[in-house]
Design an enzyme around this catalytic site. Structure first.
Site, PDB file in Angstrom:
ATOM      1  N   ASP A 284       0.843  -1.192   0.000  1.00 21.37           N
ATOM      2  CA  ASP A 284       0.000   0.000   0.000  1.00 21.37           C
ATOM      3  C   ASP A 284       0.881   1.247   0.000  1.00 21.37           C
ATOM      4  O   ASP A 284       2.026   1.223   0.466  1.00 21.37           O
ATOM      5  CB  ASP A 284      -0.893   0.030   1.244  1.00 21.37           C
ATOM      6  CG  ASP A 284      -1.845  -1.136   1.305  1.00 21.37           C
ATOM      7  OD1 ASP A 284      -2.231  -1.634   0.240  1.00 21.37           O
ATOM      8  OD2 ASP A 284      -2.199  -1.546   2.433  1.00 21.37           O
ATOM      9  N   ARG A 285       0.337   2.336  -0.473  1.00 21.25           N
ATOM     10  CA  ARG A 285       1.072   3.606  -0.508  1.00 21.25           C
ATOM     11  C   ARG A 285       1.687   3.925   0.852  1.00 21.25           C
ATOM     12  O   ARG A 285       2.840   4.353   0.943  1.00 21.25           O
ATOM     13  CB  ARG A 285       0.118   4.723  -0.925  1.00 21.25           C
ATOM     14  CG  ARG A 285       0.683   6.133  -0.777  1.00 21.25           C
ATOM     15  CD  ARG A 285      -0.369   7.185  -1.093  1.00 21.25           C
ATOM     16  NE  ARG A 285       0.113   8.526  -0.841  1.00 21.25           N
ATOM     17  CZ  ARG A 285       0.030   9.155   0.325  1.00 21.25           C
ATOM     18  NH1 ARG A 285      -0.532   8.539   1.371  1.00 21.25           N
ATOM     19  NH2 ARG A 285       0.490  10.378   0.461  1.00 21.25           N
TER      20      ARG A 285
END
Length: 302
Positions: free
Chosen positions: A139-140
């Site tokens: 995920d970012r």
């Protein structure tokens, strides 16, 4: 055994135990090349025996050299001048310690400034040119190890290990609450909350999902967990820890925001896998980033 280290060229020397086999048998069973890649190399006449084009049904002898020439797929990402922290690299792959807040590859919302663009810039500076193939994604806002293959062969080799749950993945997570048991396993199926929704939930009709954890440190109202994934579902650690009442600190999607860190305190610390061209096991580590280290110090001094 493999005898070279070139990104788009695989050279294998036939051993005594392989004498009398067909080229196709050595390629499939001992070089571990997928049937799809074999078909592609065969159709492009990219299979050689002792530097000469050969039939895949040719019988081999000890010491023969089988060569596969892999197609060169162009890198398609624009280079952006973003530095990357390389934890491991060889002719077949890279392992990068991704910082938080960096998107892995371009999307509509993030058309540039991604890890893929940073890798393209690294290729330009290091005089390399390969198609970036992500083996895993984060995920970012999750930091840590991301694996990248430089060829279709390397991608297939490690992805198969991923599918068989043969890649060891260890994370660190700072969670809400004091986890009472020193060790535990969360075995709970995960599925989307709604069709097309990014949110995942534990529910009976979900995909099998297993997470192991052990307590590394306890604080006043918080815990630092060492987490090992047995399966690799989207948001698995975040969903599972929230499910048992110990959501990750700063996780706005599955818990609540924090005054001490502006993202979920989750970091992919270690990955272990068999490297392409042999059975040697590689262990790659990525140290905790500064924001999680600072968070731990704050919690220690509460």
């Amino acid at each position: 055994m493999f005898i070279n280290e070139e990104t788009l060229k695989l050279e294998y020397q036939v051993e005594s135990k392989e004498k009398g086999l067909k080229v196709i048998d050595v390629i499939a069973s001992h070089m571990h090349i997928s049937s799809r890649l074999i078909r592609k190399c065969k159709s492009n006449h990219n299979i050689l025996l002792n530097q000469k084009k050969t039939s895949v049904n040719q019988i081999v002898s000890k010491g023969d050299i089988i060569t596969l020439m892999l197609d060169h797929d162009e890198n398609t990402f624009e280079p952006n001048p973003i530095e990357i922290d390389i934890a491991f690299e060889n002719a077949d792959m890279m392992a990068i310690n991704k910082p938080p807040f960096l998107v892995v590859h371009p999307t509509k919302g993030h058309p540039e400034g991604t890890l893929a663009n940073a890798i393209s810039y690294y290729q330009y500076r290091s005089n390399q040119n390969f198609k970036t193939r992500f083996i895993n994604r984060l995920d970012r806002d999750t930091s840590g190890i991301v694996l990248i293959a430089k060829s279709a062969y390397a991608q297939q080799f490690i992805s198969e290990q991923m599918q068989k749950d043969e890649v060891d993945k260890i994370y660190y997570a700072v969670v809400e609450g004091v986890v009472s048991e020193d060790k535990g396993t969360i075995n709970a199926p995960i599925e989307r909350a709604e069709d097309g929704d990014i949110l995942r939930v534990v529910r009976p009709d979900g995909l099998p999902s297993i997470t192991h954890y052990e307590v590394a440190e306890r604080f006043n109202g918080y815990s630092l967990l060492k987490v090992k994934l047995e399966t690799g579902r989207t948001h698995q650690i975040r969903v599972h820890l929230a499910h048992i009442g110990h959501g990750i600190v700063g996780d706005h999607l599955y818990g609540k925001c924090s005054d001490w860190i502006d993202r979920q305190a989750l970091h992919c610390f270690e990955m272990s896998f068999r490297k392409p061209r042999g059975n040697e096991r590689i262990v790659v580590n990525a140290s905790l980033p500064e924001d999680i280290r600072k968070l731990i110090e704050v919690l220690r001094n509460l």
